[in-house]
Design a protein around this motif. Sequence first.
Motif, PDB file in Angstrom:
ATOM      1  N   LEU A 163       0.698  -1.304   0.191  1.00  0.00           N
ATOM      2  CA  LEU A 163       0.197  -0.078  -0.182  1.00  0.00           C
ATOM      3  C   LEU A 163       0.771   1.222   0.076  1.00  0.00           C
ATOM      4  O   LEU A 163       0.701   2.225  -0.686  1.00  0.00           O
TER       5      LEU A 163
ATOM      6  N   ASP B 231       0.728   4.665  -2.288  1.00  0.00           N
ATOM      7  CA  ASP B 231       0.535   5.691  -1.762  1.00  0.00           C
ATOM      8  C   ASP B 231       1.715   6.790  -2.177  1.00  0.00           C
ATOM      9  O   ASP B 231       1.312   7.845  -2.522  1.00  0.00           O
TER      10      ASP B 231
ATOM     11  N   LYS C  62      -1.575   7.531  -5.250  1.00  0.00           N
ATOM     12  CA  LYS C  62      -2.924   7.031  -4.684  1.00  0.00           C
ATOM     13  C   LYS C  62      -3.286   7.171  -3.455  1.00  0.00           C
ATOM     14  O   LYS C  62      -2.371   7.299  -2.445  1.00  0.00           O
TER      15      LYS C  62
ATOM     16  N   LEU D  81      -4.175   6.347  -0.160  1.00  0.00           N
ATOM     17  CA  LEU D  81      -4.177   5.176   0.532  1.00  0.00           C
ATOM     18  C   LEU D  81      -4.089   5.618   2.237  1.00  0.00           C
ATOM     19  O   LEU D  81      -3.901   4.503   2.818  1.00  0.00           O
TER      20      LEU D  81
ATOM     21  N   PHE E 202      -6.203   3.733   4.660  1.00  0.00           N
ATOM     22  CA  PHE E 202      -6.026   2.171   4.596  1.00  0.00           C
ATOM     23  C   PHE E 202      -4.874   1.728   5.477  1.00  0.00           C
ATOM     24  O   PHE E 202      -5.024   0.965   6.262  1.00  0.00           O
TER      25      PHE E 202
ATOM     26  N   CYS F  85     -10.262  -4.884   4.580  1.00  0.00           N
ATOM     27  CA  CYS F  85      -9.858  -3.391   4.174  1.00  0.00           C
ATOM     28  C   CYS F  85      -8.975  -3.343   3.019  1.00  0.00           C
ATOM     29  O   CYS F  85      -8.992  -2.659   2.504  1.00  0.00           O
ATOM     30  N   TYR F  86      -7.814  -4.171   3.304  1.00  0.00           N
ATOM     31  CA  TYR F  86      -6.882  -4.216   2.124  1.00  0.00           C
ATOM     32  C   TYR F  86      -7.337  -4.570   0.709  1.00  0.00           C
ATOM     33  O   TYR F  86      -7.263  -3.505  -0.250  1.00  0.00           O
TER      34      TYR F  86
ATOM     35  N   GLN G 202     -10.281  -3.716  -0.311  1.00  0.00           N
ATOM     36  CA  GLN G 202     -11.246  -2.567  -0.662  1.00  0.00           C
ATOM     37  C   GLN G 202     -10.144  -1.334  -1.163  1.00  0.00           C
ATOM     38  O   GLN G 202     -10.556  -0.501  -1.979  1.00  0.00           O
ATOM     39  N   ALA G 203      -8.708  -1.305  -0.896  1.00  0.00           N
ATOM     40  CA  ALA G 203      -7.668  -0.478  -1.368  1.00  0.00           C
ATOM     41  C   ALA G 203      -7.598  -0.797  -2.932  1.00  0.00           C
ATOM     42  O   ALA G 203      -7.077   0.111  -3.505  1.00  0.00           O
TER      43      ALA G 203
END
Lengths: 330, 168
Positions: free
Chosen positions: A119, A123, A127, A129, A132, A162-163, A165-166
């Motif tokens: 992530l 990021d 993006k 993130l 998240f 949750c991950y 969804q990212a």
Amino acid sequence: MKKVIYIFSDGELKRQDNTLKFHCEETNRFLPVEDISDIFVFGEVSFNKKLLELLSQKEILLHYFNYHGYYMGTFYPREHLNSGYMILKQAEFYQDKLKRLELAKAIITGALKNIRQVLKYYDNRGKELKSFLERIEEYEAQIDSCREITELMAVEGNARECYYQAFDIIIDNKDFVFEQRSRRPPKNHLNSLLSFGNSIIYTMVLSEIYKTHLDPRIGFLHSTNFRSFTLNLDIAEIFKPILVDRAIFTLLGKKMITKKDFEKNMEGIVLKDGAKRLFAEEIDGKLKTTIKHRELGREVSYRRLIRMELYKLEKHLMGEREYKPFVARW
Amino acid sequence: MNDKDLHVTGTLIWYYYICHREVWLMARHIVPEQDNPNVDVGRFIHEQAYQREKKEISLGNIKLDIIKRGQDGLVIAEVKKTSRFEKSSRMQLAYYLMEVEKLGLNAKGELRFPEERRVETVELTDALRRELEAAVKDILRIAYLEQPPEPVKIKFCKNCAYAEFCWS
């Protein structure tokens, strides 16, 4: 390091003298047997006992997948590395609730840290993130207080949700939205990619376990009772984000795989052969990528890092050094 | 582990003069990586060299590569890939000579390096006997340790098939 052979075509795999030959409509291909560690069979391939004998002798694993790309099983030649000492240690750590929980926690911690690494990378590339990342970090903090494996699995499940969804933010493509995780059958394109990629990693880890003194039937996070192999699922948790998920982002980002590469049938959304091949190649490429290992002082591939992860586990079981999961630096 | 579980083999003597950690691991059958290229080459030489002579004789706990009748008595030969591990090779062969002597046989030793086309002779002396007896005791002490001796970085780590295990 020895090679992995992927067979997507239909044909016959046979022993010819002391080597392997894959015979299919278009061509005959000789596969140098001394240079192969495992064979992944996706196509409709026939073979006989003579072939299995050669594979046993050369300690080559043969993994087979059905028409829809689901993992079906492995021809696992008889164990060639036996250490009664190690098996007893593995069983001891499985049966002792606290020791087992401690290992399961280490594995989940590694998985979440690698998720954050993935992530973070996106990021840094613009993006959005942050939220998240924070949430994953909160889940990570909850790991320590878990007292049961089931509790731990719940934390992991929430973190993973949750991950995923990212993913929508990272991929940013209407054709590949996440919706929810669905397996067997995967209900959308992204889930189908995830299932296919994960099963390759599970299988690859199994192959590496074969080359250690560990028993693949005794896992710590995934319970041993209702399955044949579980240790590979445990160790795969750590590597899935950095190998499978990154491969998916690359393939979709570069439009190497698009909606056209899937078909819908009774078994859900299935990847077509060409795309399966591309995906397997992408993961294989990642496994061959090397990084400099500080302690060892040499370059090691990701594939070798999986093996070293198993060595670390062995050392934990021997009481030599506490297991610390591999965390990617970037 | 119980005393009857462990026998000192030539391999353990060999490892003793290279790395004590290897002794511990080997004693528990935690063998090194089998796909290491050096392990492969070693196995190949073992299989291919001196095919005409008698091979792999088990005597008690030891395994002799070659045993044959020479011009003046028995000759025991040990085949090695390289002469780099001088001390280890000599002590391993001397140990075989000592074990064979216990069976009432008198023999001479030969270290053979087919790749280097070289043969070295080894004779069992009193000094070697004493050194070996001390080594056997120390090997047993190491093998029965609860935990393996800590890894120590030495020149042999570079090509060792345990390196990734030790330094992971």
